[in-house]
Design a protein around this motif. Structure first.
Motif, PDB file in Angstrom:
ATOM      1  N   ARG A   1       0.833  -1.203   0.000  1.00 40.76           N
ATOM      2  CA  ARG A   1       0.000   0.000   0.000  1.00 40.76           C
ATOM      3  C   ARG A   1       0.867   1.251   0.000  1.00 40.76           C
ATOM      4  N   THR A   2       0.280   2.363  -0.428  1.00 40.71           N
ATOM      5  CA  THR A   2       0.932   3.649  -0.219  1.00 40.71           C
ATOM      6  C   THR A   2       0.829   3.953   1.267  1.00 40.71           C
ATOM      7  N   ILE A   3       1.631   4.875   1.745  1.00 43.35           N
ATOM      8  CA  ILE A   3       1.601   5.215   3.166  1.00 43.35           C
ATOM      9  C   ILE A   3       0.215   5.728   3.593  1.00 43.35           C
ATOM     10  N   PRO A   4      -0.392   6.667   2.842  1.00 46.99           N
ATOM     11  CA  PRO A   4      -1.732   7.125   3.261  1.00 46.99           C
ATOM     12  C   PRO A   4      -2.775   5.999   3.284  1.00 46.99           C
ATOM     13  N   LYS A   5      -2.723   5.103   2.310  1.00 51.05           N
ATOM     14  CA  LYS A   5      -3.676   3.992   2.264  1.00 51.05           C
ATOM     15  C   LYS A   5      -3.428   3.023   3.432  1.00 51.05           C
ATOM     16  N   ALA A   6      -2.174   2.793   3.788  1.00 53.22           N
ATOM     17  CA  ALA A   6      -1.859   1.920   4.919  1.00 53.22           C
ATOM     18  C   ALA A   6      -2.435   2.494   6.213  1.00 53.22           C
TER      19      ALA A   6
ATOM     20  N   GLY B   1      14.005   3.921   8.611  1.00 51.81           N
ATOM     21  CA  GLY B   1      14.353   2.547   8.270  1.00 51.81           C
ATOM     22  C   GLY B   1      13.700   1.501   9.163  1.00 51.81           C
ATOM     23  N   LYS B   2      12.754   1.903   9.991  1.00 53.55           N
ATOM     24  CA  LYS B   2      12.064   0.951  10.861  1.00 53.55           C
ATOM     25  C   LYS B   2      11.080   0.094  10.071  1.00 53.55           C
ATOM     26  N   ILE B   3      10.581   0.647   8.995  1.00 52.66           N
ATOM     27  CA  ILE B   3       9.684  -0.068   8.082  1.00 52.66           C
ATOM     28  C   ILE B   3      10.327  -0.043   6.707  1.00 52.66           C
ATOM     29  N   ARG B   4      10.491  -1.231   6.127  1.00 45.86           N
ATOM     30  CA  ARG B   4      11.050  -1.282   4.771  1.00 45.86           C
ATOM     31  C   ARG B   4      10.033  -0.715   3.783  1.00 45.86           C
ATOM     32  N   HIS B   5      10.530  -0.095   2.746  1.00 40.01           N
ATOM     33  CA  HIS B   5       9.634   0.445   1.734  1.00 40.01           C
ATOM     34  C   HIS B   5      10.151   0.109   0.344  1.00 40.01           C
ATOM     35  N   PHE B   6       9.274   0.250  -0.601  1.00 36.29           N
ATOM     36  CA  PHE B   6       9.583   0.008  -2.001  1.00 36.29           C
ATOM     37  C   PHE B   6       9.354   1.302  -2.751  1.00 36.29           C
ATOM     38  N   ASP B   7      10.166   1.546  -3.745  1.00 30.95           N
ATOM     39  CA  ASP B   7      10.010   2.763  -4.533  1.00 30.95           C
ATOM     40  C   ASP B   7       8.794   2.617  -5.427  1.00 30.95           C
ATOM     41  N   GLY B   8       7.808   3.451  -5.192  1.00 29.89           N
ATOM     42  CA  GLY B   8       6.580   3.405  -5.976  1.00 29.89           C
ATOM     43  C   GLY B   8       6.467   4.585  -6.906  1.00 29.89           C
ATOM     44  N   GLY B   9       7.606   5.162  -7.269  1.00 28.85           N
ATOM     45  CA  GLY B   9       7.567   6.348  -8.129  1.00 28.85           C
ATOM     46  C   GLY B   9       7.386   7.585  -7.287  1.00 28.85           C
ATOM     47  N   LYS B  10       6.188   8.154  -7.320  1.00 26.06           N
ATOM     48  CA  LYS B  10       5.894   9.360  -6.562  1.00 26.06           C
ATOM     49  C   LYS B  10       5.843   9.119  -5.054  1.00 26.06           C
ATOM     50  N   SER B  11       5.324   7.967  -4.672  1.00 25.40           N
ATOM     51  CA  SER B  11       5.096   7.694  -3.258  1.00 25.40           C
ATOM     52  C   SER B  11       5.689   6.337  -2.882  1.00 25.40           C
ATOM     53  N   PRO B  12       6.378   6.260  -1.734  1.00 24.41           N
ATOM     54  CA  PRO B  12       6.900   4.951  -1.307  1.00 24.41           C
ATOM     55  C   PRO B  12       5.760   4.001  -0.985  1.00 24.41           C
ATOM     56  N   LEU B  13       6.007   2.726  -1.167  1.00 24.61           N
ATOM     57  CA  LEU B  13       5.026   1.693  -0.876  1.00 24.61           C
ATOM     58  C   LEU B  13       5.521   0.871   0.305  1.00 24.61           C
ATOM     59  N   VAL B  14       4.599   0.446   1.159  1.00 24.45           N
ATOM     60  CA  VAL B  14       4.947  -0.361   2.325  1.00 24.45           C
ATOM     61  C   VAL B  14       4.107  -1.636   2.324  1.00 24.45           C
ATOM     62  N   ASP B  15       4.626  -2.651   3.000  1.00 25.19           N
ATOM     63  CA  ASP B  15       3.902  -3.903   3.177  1.00 25.19           C
ATOM     64  C   ASP B  15       3.032  -3.736   4.421  1.00 25.19           C
TER      65      ASP B  15
END
Length: 65
Positions: free
Chosen positions: A5-10, A35-49
């Motif tokens: 999810r994007t951060i706002p959606k999470a 760095g407490k939560i890993r993220h993925f580059d989602g272009g404009k917004s980082p994505l998190v699990d």
């Protein structure tokens, strides 16, 4: 399958499960930046699990300490 999810959606989904949560958009962004939560580059917004975010909030991430 991971729930990415994007951060706002999470944050939105966490608040749906627990309306009284103290997890905010600012807090989750800070955890990603620190760095407490890993993220993925989602272009404009980082994505998190979302599963990883929920484990951190529940304290499971620190269970081995």
């Amino acid at each position: 399958m991971a729930r990415i999810r994007t951060i706002p959606k999470a944050v939105e989904e966490i608040k749906e499960k627990d309306p009284g949560t103290s997890v905010s958009l600012t807090a989750l962004r800070r955890w990603v930046k620190e760095g407490k939560i890993r993220h993925f580059d989602g272009g404009k917004s980082p994505l998190v699990d979302l599963d990883e975010v929920e484990r951190m909030v529940s304290g499971d991430v620190y269970a081995d300490r």
